[in-house]
Scaffold this motif. Structure first.
Motif, mmCIF file in Angstrom:
data_model
loop_
_atom_site.group_PDB
_atom_site.id
_atom_site.type_symbol
_atom_site.label_atom_id
_atom_site.label_comp_id
_atom_site.label_asym_id
_atom_site.label_seq_id
_atom_site.Cartn_x
_atom_site.Cartn_y
_atom_site.Cartn_z
ATOM 1 N N LYS A 76 0.806 -1.220 0.000
ATOM 2 C CA LYS A 76 0.000 0.000 0.000
ATOM 3 C C LYS A 76 0.841 1.273 0.000
ATOM 4 O O LYS A 76 0.447 2.270 -0.596
ATOM 5 C CB LYS A 76 -0.937 0.012 1.218
ATOM 6 C CG LYS A 76 -2.013 -1.066 1.184
ATOM 7 C CD LYS A 76 -2.922 -0.982 2.390
ATOM 8 C CE LYS A 76 -3.991 -2.068 2.335
ATOM 9 N NZ LYS A 76 -4.873 -2.010 3.541
ATOM 10 N N TYR A 77 1.981 1.227 0.670
ATOM 11 C CA TYR A 77 2.842 2.412 0.779
ATOM 12 C C TYR A 77 4.282 1.943 0.759
ATOM 13 O O TYR A 77 4.722 1.202 1.639
ATOM 14 C CB TYR A 77 2.527 3.164 2.080
ATOM 15 C CG TYR A 77 3.089 4.549 2.140
ATOM 16 C CD1 TYR A 77 2.445 5.617 1.511
ATOM 17 C CD2 TYR A 77 4.267 4.815 2.826
ATOM 18 C CE1 TYR A 77 2.963 6.899 1.569
ATOM 19 C CE2 TYR A 77 4.791 6.092 2.893
ATOM 20 C CZ TYR A 77 4.135 7.135 2.259
ATOM 21 O OH TYR A 77 4.646 8.403 2.320
ATOM 22 N N ALA A 114 -2.569 1.765 -4.825
ATOM 23 C CA ALA A 114 -3.965 1.336 -4.689
ATOM 24 C C ALA A 114 -4.246 0.307 -5.779
ATOM 25 O O ALA A 114 -3.781 0.447 -6.910
ATOM 26 C CB ALA A 114 -4.917 2.523 -4.810
ATOM 27 N N GLN A 144 1.944 9.920 -5.433
ATOM 28 C CA GLN A 144 2.676 10.486 -4.288
ATOM 29 C C GLN A 144 1.899 11.667 -3.711
ATOM 30 O O GLN A 144 2.465 12.735 -3.462
ATOM 31 C CB GLN A 144 4.081 10.929 -4.726
ATOM 32 C CG GLN A 144 4.996 9.794 -5.140
ATOM 33 C CD GLN A 144 6.292 10.289 -5.751
ATOM 34 O OE1 GLN A 144 6.329 10.622 -6.930
ATOM 35 N NE2 GLN A 144 7.351 10.351 -4.969
ATOM 36 N N ARG A 145 0.624 11.484 -3.483
ATOM 37 C CA ARG A 145 -0.224 12.585 -3.033
ATOM 38 C C ARG A 145 0.230 13.144 -1.682
ATOM 39 O O ARG A 145 0.342 14.361 -1.507
ATOM 40 C CB ARG A 145 -1.675 12.120 -2.934
ATOM 41 C CG ARG A 145 -2.643 13.220 -2.500
ATOM 42 C CD ARG A 145 -4.074 12.714 -2.479
ATOM 43 N NE ARG A 145 -5.009 13.775 -2.150
ATOM 44 C CZ ARG A 145 -5.377 14.090 -0.904
ATOM 45 N NH1 ARG A 145 -4.870 13.404 0.112
ATOM 46 N NH2 ARG A 145 -6.235 15.064 -0.686
ATOM 47 N N LYS A 146 0.472 12.261 -0.722
ATOM 48 C CA LYS A 146 0.884 12.711 0.612
ATOM 49 C C LYS A 146 2.173 13.522 0.530
ATOM 50 O O LYS A 146 2.297 14.589 1.141
ATOM 51 C CB LYS A 146 1.071 11.495 1.524
ATOM 52 C CG LYS A 146 1.504 11.831 2.948
ATOM 53 C CD LYS A 146 1.563 10.562 3.792
ATOM 54 C CE LYS A 146 1.977 10.876 5.225
ATOM 55 N NZ LYS A 146 3.375 11.355 5.310
ATOM 56 N N TYR A 147 3.123 13.038 -0.230
ATOM 57 C CA TYR A 147 4.401 13.724 -0.367
ATOM 58 C C TYR A 147 4.223 15.066 -1.085
ATOM 59 O O TYR A 147 4.850 16.070 -0.712
ATOM 60 C CB TYR A 147 5.374 12.830 -1.128
ATOM 61 C CG TYR A 147 6.759 13.416 -1.283
ATOM 62 C CD1 TYR A 147 7.641 13.444 -0.218
ATOM 63 C CD2 TYR A 147 7.177 13.936 -2.507
ATOM 64 C CE1 TYR A 147 8.913 13.977 -0.348
ATOM 65 C CE2 TYR A 147 8.449 14.480 -2.650
ATOM 66 C CZ TYR A 147 9.314 14.495 -1.572
ATOM 67 O OH TYR A 147 10.563 15.031 -1.712
ATOM 68 N N GLU A 160 2.424 5.766 -2.923
ATOM 69 C CA GLU A 160 1.133 5.237 -2.514
ATOM 70 C C GLU A 160 0.584 4.309 -3.598
ATOM 71 O O GLU A 160 0.525 4.684 -4.771
ATOM 72 C CB GLU A 160 0.152 6.385 -2.259
ATOM 73 C CG GLU A 160 0.630 7.347 -1.177
ATOM 74 C CD GLU A 160 -0.181 8.627 -1.149
ATOM 75 O OE1 GLU A 160 -1.423 8.542 -1.144
ATOM 76 O OE2 GLU A 160 0.435 9.713 -1.146
ATOM 77 N N TYR A 174 -8.074 10.036 -6.488
ATOM 78 C CA TYR A 174 -8.824 10.752 -5.468
ATOM 79 C C TYR A 174 -10.010 11.521 -6.035
ATOM 80 O O TYR A 174 -10.751 12.145 -5.283
ATOM 81 C CB TYR A 174 -7.893 11.698 -4.702
ATOM 82 C CG TYR A 174 -6.873 10.961 -3.882
ATOM 83 C CD1 TYR A 174 -7.158 10.544 -2.585
ATOM 84 C CD2 TYR A 174 -5.630 10.640 -4.417
ATOM 85 C CE1 TYR A 174 -6.225 9.843 -1.835
ATOM 86 C CE2 TYR A 174 -4.682 9.947 -3.676
ATOM 87 C CZ TYR A 174 -4.989 9.542 -2.392
ATOM 88 O OH TYR A 174 -4.061 8.845 -1.652
#
Length: 397
Positions: free
Chosen positions: A62-63, A70, A80-83, A68, A342
């Motif tokens: 998952k990570y 999915a 790499q949305r979080k990053y 990331e 997303y």
């Protein structure tokens, strides 16, 4: 990271299980990715490793290293949305207005124009972060490659251009790659070059993008090491670089036990370069690029690659060699099958419609190319469709 993307593309096609371990001892520290077609064998392998090392089973992938992942039955998505959001927050641009392209059309940046930054450390840190983002964002690769050339003495126009990249990322921070389970296992590459693009050195820029089926796994934008006298020379050097990457991926596929029986397709929009690649006789005018000629010609003769012409407006590597206008840029990025998971129904309605209209068999490619109401995002393999149609026409004649 090309090996990871190739592995994910193959796992999607073959339905392999993807699992992740966290290992921590004197020799290993970090994540371990396991891919296998047998779940029971994966479990046995984990038990064996647990007896030898101190590890933690993280379950399904998952990570991984800031990436990331999915997965659904039809697709593996990588982003790499979080990053990206962390980079925007650190730069103080989380609430900025978004831009439609990462770089202004035909923007020319020079190492001697503009006010020199008093503290270049901020620029250098930002460039390092953006460089890591190019692992899943081919759409910002050219802009980041260009801006990284001014790390030694960055100036105000360079920082402004870097902020433009952040504004573009603000629009869709969750955008990333999509690896389809319904595509064919066939390497297809696009290579291009921009002649004498650098105003400071007059060196040219090479760009290429490589797909497994319709899944993008490798790309590059890089300034060539020497100044070239002719457009054909620049273009042919770009073909040679793409050929070397194709060969490396073929070796990697062999190492992981995957057979690639077809010739890899290399698409180019320059007839002169294609002619040099297919002509067995060296002429006086090609002696200065003789080594590159051998690189491509040998692989053509060995049936490793097959050279094909593509129209310039369908050249997917074009966005890796220059800053394009919004229409050209959005057209090419859509054909690279980038996906923002997303957005609402990104993996359901959007992909279901996509897979229905663009099956990657030869028959459905021809059918898809004749669909009048097909959206731009559905025309991922336009150059390949055209190549297939030309081959069928020539056989009929």
């Amino acid at each position: 990271m090309v090996s990871v993307k190739v592995l994910l593309a193959i796992a999607a096609i073959k339905g392999w299980f993807l699992s992740q371990l966290d290992v921590n001892n004197a020799f290993l520290h970090g994540d371990v990715l396991i891919a296998c077609n047998d779940k029971a064998e994966v479990d046995r392998f984990k038990v064996m490793l647990d007896d030898k090392f101190k590890l933690k089973d993280l379950g399904d992938l998952k990570y991984f290293l800031g990436l990331e992942v999915a997965r659904s039955d039809k697709v593996i998505a990588l982003c790499q949305r979080k990053y990206t959001l962390e980079v925007l927050n650190d730069a103080g641009l989380l609430g900025c207005k978004s831009a439609k392209t990462p770089m202004k059309h035909n923007l020319k940046l020079s190492k001697i124009e503009g006010e020199e930054l008093k503290d270049p450390s901020h620029y250098r840190r930002l460039m390092g972060k953006l460089l890591y983002l190019t692992i899943t964002r081919p759409d910002i690769t050219f802009a980041v490659h260009k801006l990284n050339q001014f790390m030694s003495k960055p100036r105000r126009p360079h920082l402004d251009a870097a902020h433009r990249v952040l504004q573009y990322l603000k629009g869709e921070p969750g955008k990333g790659l999509m690896f389809s389970s319904g595509t064919d296992l066939h390497l297809k590459a696009f290579a291009d070059a921009d002649w004498a693009a650098c105003p400071d050195t007059r060196r040219s820029v090479t760009g290429y993008s490589i797909f497994i089926g319709d899944s993008l796994v490798s790309w590059k934008s890089k300034k060539q090491s020497i100044v070239s006298k002719s457009l054909a020379e620049v273009e042919y050097r770009s073909m040679a670089v793409a050929t070397c990457e194709i060969v490396w991926i073929l070796y990697f596929l062999k190492d992981i036990g995957v057979n690639h029986e077809k010739e890899a397709l290399l698409f180019y929009d320059n007839q002169a370069a294609l002619h040099i690649g297919s002509n067995l006789v060296f002429h006086e005018r090609t002696k200065h690029i003789e080594i590159d000629c051998y690189v491509v010609k040998d692989k053509v003769l060995e049936k490793v690659i097959k050279l094909n012409h593509v129209r310039s407006n369908c050249q997917l590597a074009d966005m890796l060699t220059k800053a394009l206008n919004h229409n050209q840029f959005s057209n090419l990025t859509s054909k690279m099958r980038m996906l923002n998971i997303y957005t609402p129904t990104a993996l359901e309605g959007e992909y279901q419609s996509l897979s229905t209209k663009t099956k990657i068999s030869s028959k459905s490619r021809r059918e898809a190319s004749n669909t009048e109401d097909q959206a731009p995002v559905h025309r991922v393999v336009d150059p390949i469709i055209e190549h297939k149609q030309q081959a069928v026409t020539s056989e009929e004649q």
